[in-house]
Design a protein around this motif. Structure first.
Motif, mmCIF file in Angstrom:
data_model
loop_
_atom_site.group_PDB
_atom_site.id
_atom_site.type_symbol
_atom_site.label_atom_id
_atom_site.label_comp_id
_atom_site.label_asym_id
_atom_site.label_seq_id
_atom_site.Cartn_x
_atom_site.Cartn_y
_atom_site.Cartn_z
ATOM 1 N N GLU A 103 -12.647 1.329 -7.379
ATOM 2 C CA GLU A 103 -13.109 1.060 -8.546
ATOM 3 C C GLU A 103 -12.394 0.155 -8.976
ATOM 4 O O GLU A 103 -14.044 -1.336 -10.102
ATOM 5 N N CYS A 104 -11.804 -0.590 -8.985
ATOM 6 C CA CYS A 104 -11.513 -1.849 -9.117
ATOM 7 C C CYS A 104 -11.887 -2.653 -7.991
ATOM 8 O O CYS A 104 -12.587 -4.029 -8.753
ATOM 9 N N LEU A 105 -12.253 -2.251 -6.998
ATOM 10 C CA LEU A 105 -12.552 -3.161 -5.633
ATOM 11 C C LEU A 105 -14.132 -3.474 -6.344
ATOM 12 O O LEU A 105 -15.241 -4.358 -5.279
ATOM 13 N N THR A 106 -14.860 -2.924 -7.384
ATOM 14 C CA THR A 106 -16.464 -3.380 -7.985
ATOM 15 C C THR A 106 -16.232 -4.561 -8.799
ATOM 16 O O THR A 106 -17.417 -4.594 -8.175
ATOM 17 N N CYS A 107 -15.354 -5.268 -8.644
ATOM 18 C CA CYS A 107 -14.851 -6.240 -9.085
ATOM 19 C C CYS A 107 -14.222 -7.352 -8.313
ATOM 20 O O CYS A 107 -14.371 -8.464 -8.102
ATOM 21 N N HIS A 108 -13.318 -6.889 -8.025
ATOM 22 C CA HIS A 108 -12.171 -7.611 -7.203
ATOM 23 C C HIS A 108 -12.399 -7.305 -5.422
ATOM 24 O O HIS A 108 -11.353 -6.681 -4.419
ATOM 25 N N MET A 109 -13.619 -7.173 -5.098
ATOM 26 C CA MET A 109 -13.699 -7.372 -3.387
ATOM 27 C C MET A 109 -12.910 -8.218 -2.446
ATOM 28 O O MET A 109 -12.827 -7.567 -1.652
ATOM 29 N N PRO A 110 -13.346 -9.773 -2.634
ATOM 30 C CA PRO A 110 -12.436 -9.977 -1.924
ATOM 31 C C PRO A 110 -10.515 -9.661 -1.502
ATOM 32 O O PRO A 110 -10.001 -9.892 -0.402
ATOM 33 N N ILE A 111 -9.913 -8.669 -2.330
ATOM 34 C CA ILE A 111 -8.852 -8.031 -2.584
ATOM 35 C C ILE A 111 -8.903 -7.638 -1.813
ATOM 36 O O ILE A 111 -7.702 -7.170 -0.919
ATOM 37 N N GLY A 112 -9.764 -6.285 -1.883
ATOM 38 C CA GLY A 112 -10.014 -4.771 -0.361
ATOM 39 C C GLY A 112 -10.180 -5.871 0.894
ATOM 40 O O GLY A 112 -9.769 -5.030 1.648
ATOM 41 N N GLN A 113 -11.139 -6.941 1.021
ATOM 42 C CA GLN A 113 -11.449 -7.785 2.106
ATOM 43 C C GLN A 113 -9.908 -7.755 2.656
ATOM 44 O O GLN A 113 -9.705 -7.801 3.836
ATOM 45 N N GLN A 114 -9.077 -8.205 1.710
ATOM 46 C CA GLN A 114 -7.757 -8.974 2.256
ATOM 47 C C GLN A 114 -6.770 -8.276 3.187
ATOM 48 O O GLN A 114 -5.762 -7.529 3.805
ATOM 49 N N LEU A 115 -6.401 -6.291 2.585
ATOM 50 C CA LEU A 115 -5.760 -6.160 2.614
ATOM 51 C C LEU A 115 -6.918 -5.339 3.878
ATOM 52 O O LEU A 115 -6.064 -4.336 4.866
ATOM 53 N N ALA A 116 -8.019 -4.893 4.103
ATOM 54 C CA ALA A 116 -8.334 -4.455 5.286
ATOM 55 C C ALA A 116 -8.045 -5.324 6.303
ATOM 56 O O ALA A 116 -7.714 -4.883 7.888
ATOM 57 N N ALA A 117 -8.397 -6.338 6.412
ATOM 58 C CA ALA A 117 -8.445 -7.625 7.117
ATOM 59 C C ALA A 117 -6.765 -7.146 7.751
ATOM 60 O O ALA A 117 -6.432 -8.074 9.047
ATOM 61 N N HIS A 118 -5.935 -7.080 6.474
ATOM 62 C CA HIS A 118 -4.554 -7.249 7.726
ATOM 63 C C HIS A 118 -3.402 -6.230 7.028
ATOM 64 O O HIS A 118 -3.407 -6.135 6.156
ATOM 65 N N PRO A 119 -3.463 -5.166 8.056
ATOM 66 C CA PRO A 119 -2.948 -4.143 7.325
ATOM 67 C C PRO A 119 -1.765 -3.728 7.416
ATOM 68 O O PRO A 119 -0.886 -4.723 8.358
ATOM 69 N N SER A 120 -1.554 -3.472 6.271
ATOM 70 C CA SER A 120 0.429 -2.756 5.863
ATOM 71 C C SER A 120 0.545 -1.392 5.378
ATOM 72 O O SER A 120 -0.582 -0.849 5.059
ATOM 73 N N ALA A 121 1.716 -1.584 4.875
ATOM 74 C CA ALA A 121 1.474 -0.192 3.960
ATOM 75 C C ALA A 121 1.484 -0.410 2.730
ATOM 76 O O ALA A 121 0.763 0.011 2.169
ATOM 77 N N HIS A 122 1.066 -1.470 2.607
ATOM 78 C CA HIS A 122 0.650 -1.715 0.844
ATOM 79 C C HIS A 122 -1.135 -1.202 0.654
ATOM 80 O O HIS A 122 -1.223 -1.203 -0.281
ATOM 81 N N LYS A 123 -2.009 -1.301 1.288
ATOM 82 C CA LYS A 123 -3.232 -0.363 1.714
ATOM 83 C C LYS A 123 -3.449 1.240 1.846
ATOM 84 O O LYS A 123 -3.822 1.121 0.967
ATOM 85 N N ASP A 124 -2.308 1.219 1.372
ATOM 86 C CA ASP A 124 -1.638 2.972 1.321
ATOM 87 C C ASP A 124 -1.774 3.350 0.389
ATOM 88 O O ASP A 124 -1.409 4.416 -0.167
ATOM 89 N N VAL A 125 -1.352 2.878 -1.203
ATOM 90 C CA VAL A 125 -0.678 2.962 -1.953
ATOM 91 C C VAL A 125 -2.053 1.826 -2.650
ATOM 92 O O VAL A 125 -2.945 1.118 -2.185
ATOM 93 N N ALA A 126 -2.235 2.769 -3.868
ATOM 94 C CA ALA A 126 -3.477 2.463 -4.830
ATOM 95 C C ALA A 126 -3.031 1.713 -5.506
ATOM 96 O O ALA A 126 -2.159 0.814 -5.728
ATOM 97 N N CYS A 127 -3.846 0.845 -6.479
ATOM 98 C CA CYS A 127 -3.858 -0.584 -7.200
ATOM 99 C C CYS A 127 -3.051 -0.581 -7.624
ATOM 100 O O CYS A 127 -1.598 -1.495 -8.519
ATOM 101 N N ASN A 128 -3.343 0.804 -8.854
ATOM 102 C CA ASN A 128 -2.582 0.272 -10.422
ATOM 103 C C ASN A 128 -1.200 1.265 -9.939
ATOM 104 O O ASN A 128 -0.667 0.977 -10.495
ATOM 105 N N PHE A 129 -0.917 1.507 -8.066
ATOM 106 C CA PHE A 129 0.782 2.343 -7.976
ATOM 107 C C PHE A 129 2.018 0.565 -8.416
ATOM 108 O O PHE A 129 3.010 0.610 -8.670
ATOM 109 N N CYS A 130 0.677 -0.666 -8.293
ATOM 110 C CA CYS A 130 1.233 -1.541 -8.126
ATOM 111 C C CYS A 130 0.988 -2.430 -9.941
ATOM 112 O O CYS A 130 1.902 -3.325 -10.743
ATOM 113 N N HIS A 131 -0.313 -2.916 -10.008
ATOM 114 C CA HIS A 131 -0.540 -3.426 -11.231
ATOM 115 C C HIS A 131 -0.753 -2.601 -12.404
ATOM 116 O O HIS A 131 -1.139 -2.664 -13.779
#
Ligand code: HEC
Ligand code: HEC
Ligand code: HEC
Ligand code: HEC
Ligand code: HEC
Ligand code: HEC
Ligand code: HEC
Ligand code: HEC
Ligand code: HEC
Ligand code: HEC
Ligand code: HEC
Ligand code: HEC
Length: 265
Positions: free
Chosen positions: A120-148
């Motif tokens: 849902e967030c990526l409908t507007c924040h596509m670059p963030i999704g691309q960054q998370l996908a290009a650099h796999p880490s544990a941060h990719k395994d939690v939802a955006c709103n887990f942090c935000h």
């Protein structure tokens, strides 16, 4: 039971409305005065005009009640507009359930951000999704709103969830090495103070401090440039400084100079 109550309300509403309309027509000399105007709504609906006035934002300034509510019961059975009547043509407007977040059309930016939200967030924040996908880490395994969290635009501090590497580090320092959406891709500028490296490499730090050579005054990142784990060659900076015969006989600088941190000569 609910349905009955609603029908009952509808009946009463229709009765009140028809009575009101009849009254309006009765006291008017012009027939078109019977048409419902925006100014009339408040006579029977207290909440919506107040909500629009307080938090309607563009739904107050760019449209009015009748732009959305075309017709009125009982003449029109369903007077509730679909959002797609006016919002269409972007990935965000293709989301299946607008009311999941925009709970009240009269206060369109009073959002409820619940559940695990990513796409849902990526409908507007596509670059963030691309960054998370290009650099796999544990941060990719939690939802955006887990942090935000549940307020749009809220930005957390790293130290809310993690301890710094040393007591001297503050939250502002984290960004000199880590990006939030690619935390394992550790990169840094050439003015990073040694203490940040020393937090984990106390041996290298102490050796260098104890070594009286000119290397002592160099920053860690002067040699280990740009990216964590980068290891330079002596020759990157010094070339082959001695007679060719010496280098041929002793290919490793270390056989005479020991290590970069603990230089001998
Ligand atoms: C004379 C009183 C009266 C006025 C004036 C009036 N309404 Fe209503 N309205 C009602 C009543 C009563 C109901 C309840 C009908 C029901 O429960 O379905 C209702 C229901 C509605 C609904 C809910 C419809 C649905 O499908 O659930 C909407 C939307 C609405 N009104 C909008 C408006 C707007 C917009 C105006 C001004 C242009 C307006 N009303 C003016 C009395 C009025
Ligand atoms: C941008 C479109 C839009 C505008 C402008 C708008 N409404 Fe609504 N209204 C809706 C939608 C969508 C609903 C359905 C429920 C919801 O989202 O709150 C609704 C619901 C209603 C209801 C029914 C509430 C219920 O609980 O059944 C009433 C009454 C109503 N609106 C009155 C008004 C009045 C009066 C105005 C102007 C002051 C107005 N609306 C302006 C879109 C709008
Ligand atoms: C009759 C047309 C109409 C309908 C129906 C409508 N909107 Fe809007 N909405 C607008 C216009 C016009 C704007 C201002 C320009 C824009 O942002 O596109 C707007 C703006 C918004 C905004 C931004 C508000 C701001 O001030 O920044 C949100 C959020 C929004 N609409 C959500 C919704 C949702 C959710 C629905 C369905 C419940 C809906 N709209 C239904 C016309 C409408
Ligand atoms: C998962 C939550 C969520 C859902 C579902 C959702 N939105 Fe949004 N919407 C947001 C957030 C977050 C914003 C950004 C708010 C801001 O800028 O303050 C937003 C902003 C908007 C805006 C204003 C900015 C713009 O791009 O014009 C409109 C209009 C809008 N949404 C309409 C819709 C419509 C229509 C739907 C359904 C098709 C919908 N939204 C579904 C969360 C959501
Ligand atoms: C409809 C588009 C839209 C949606 C959906 C949306 N955002 Fe945003 N977001 C924006 C815009 C536009 C900005 C920049 C303007 C602003 O600060 O409001 C922004 C800014 C942000 C910021 C930065 C605030 C700052 O201070 O730099 C964060 C964090 C953020 N969004 C997180 C999210 C999260 C998490 C979601 C999903 C729950 C989300 N957004 C959904 C449009 C959206
Ligand atoms: C592990 C926690 C975490 C997760 C998960 C996370 N973020 Fe962030 N985000 C942060 C932090 C911390 C910052 C501020 C520091 C920074 O930008 O490096 C930030 C900054 C942002 C910003 C504003 C700055 C920028 O880079 O544009 C946006 C927008 C944003 N995040 C959106 C998202 C979206 C969308 C998702 C999900 C796809 C997401 N975040 C997932 C922690 C997180
Ligand atoms: C809301 C909590 C939260 C915030 C805020 C947050 N993180 Fe994380 N982070 C996590 C979780 C959960 C994990 C995975 C479990 C763990 O390693 O603790 C994680 C893991 C990491 C990892 C290891 C990744 C891996 O794949 O092993 C790094 C590095 C990291 N975080 C750095 C940061 C930095 C830097 C920030 C600020 C920009 C930040 N985090 C903000 C929750 C958070
Ligand atoms: C000098 C650069 C640097 C700074 C500044 C820095 N980190 Fe790190 N951090 C690293 C490196 C390098 C690693 C990876 C070590 C490895 O490969 O195991 C790391 C790993 C992590 C991890 C993964 C778990 C762990 O401890 O190994 C977390 C979480 C983390 N950092 C959080 C933070 C936070 C929070 C801050 C700010 C207070 C911060 N970092 C500041 C370089 C830095
Ligand atoms: C959070 C702890 C942490 C921080 C901060 C950190 N490192 Fe490291 N570093 C490590 C770990 C753990 C390793 C070993 C990784 C391995 O061997 O897999 C390592 C390995 C290295 C290596 C060896 C690479 C190799 O191939 O042998 C160099 C060089 C290095 N770090 C330099 C630095 C520099 C320069 C800084 C400061 C900019 C720094 N480190 C900050 C944890 C850290
Ligand atoms: C003059 C350049 C230079 C400086 C300054 C320097 N290094 Fe190194 N470092 C090297 C070279 C070259 C190597 C490869 C081993 C060797 O030949 O000495 C190395 C190796 C390492 C290693 C991996 C092997 C080991 O000794 O653990 C780490 C970790 C490291 N450096 C961390 C640091 C830190 C932390 C600092 C700052 C306190 C630092 N370095 C300052 C050049 C330098
Ligand atoms: C990133 C560049 C860099 C790297 C890599 C590097 N050095 Fe140096 N080195 C320097 C600089 C700068 C000086 C100081 C030159 C000056 O002030 O004249 C220096 C000085 C020296 C000196 C003279 C020390 C003194 O106190 O007079 C020796 C010997 C030396 N380096 C050997 C090495 C060896 C051996 C290696 C590899 C293990 C190495 N260096 C790696 C940059 C580097
Ligand atoms: C056989 C031993 C030996 C080897 C192998 C050796 N050096 Fe040296 N180096 C010395 C001695 C002894 C000195 C100090 C006397 C001098 O200036 O010639 C020195 C001095 C230097 C200096 C300082 C020169 C100056 O003008 O201040 C640098 C820089 C240096 N070496 C780099 C290197 C590098 C890089 C390598 C590997 C490519 C290397 N050395 C290999 C013995 C060696």
């Amino acid at each position: 039971m609910r349905e009955n109550k609603r029908l009952c309300r509808l009946g009463l509403g229709a009765f009140v409305l028809l009575g009101w309309l009849a009254l309006a027509v009765g006291f008017s000399t012009q027939a078109e005065a019977a048409v419902l105007q925006n100014a009339d709504c408040i006579k029977c609906h207290e909440a919506q005009p107040r909500e629009i006035a307080e938090k309607g934002r563009a739904h107050k300034t760019a449209v009015n009640c009748l732009d959305c509510h075309i017709g009125h019961p009982p003449a029109v059975a369903d007077a509730i507009p679909a959002c797609s009547m006016c919002h269409a043509g972007t990935p965000h407007f293709d989301l299946p359930n607008c009311a999941q977040c925009h709970t009240n059309a009269h206060t369109p930016l009073e959002l409820t951000l619940q559940g695990d939200l990513v796409n849902e967030c990526l409908t507007c924040h596509m670059p963030i999704g691309q960054q998370l996908a290009a650099h796999p880490s544990a941060h990719k395994d939690v939802a955006c709103n887990f942090c935000h969290a549940d307020t749009h635009g809220y930005v957390p501090d790293c130290v809310q969830c993690h301890r710094p590497h040393s007591p001297e580090q503050t939250n502002a320092d984290c960004a000199s090495c880590h990006g939030a959406h690619k935390p394992l891709h550790v990169v840094y500028d050439d003015d990073l103070p040694n203490m940040h490296c020393a937090a984990c490499h106390d041996v290298a730090n102490e050796e260098l401090l104890a070594n009286p050579s000119k290397h002592q005054s160099l920053a860690c990142v002067y040699c280990h440039q740009d990216k964590h784990m980068m290891v330079p060659l002596c020759a990157d900076c010094h070339g082959s400084p001695h007679a060719p015969g010496i280098h041929a006989k002793f290919p490793s600088c270390g056989s005479c100079h020991n290590t970069a941190h603990d230089l001998t000569y």
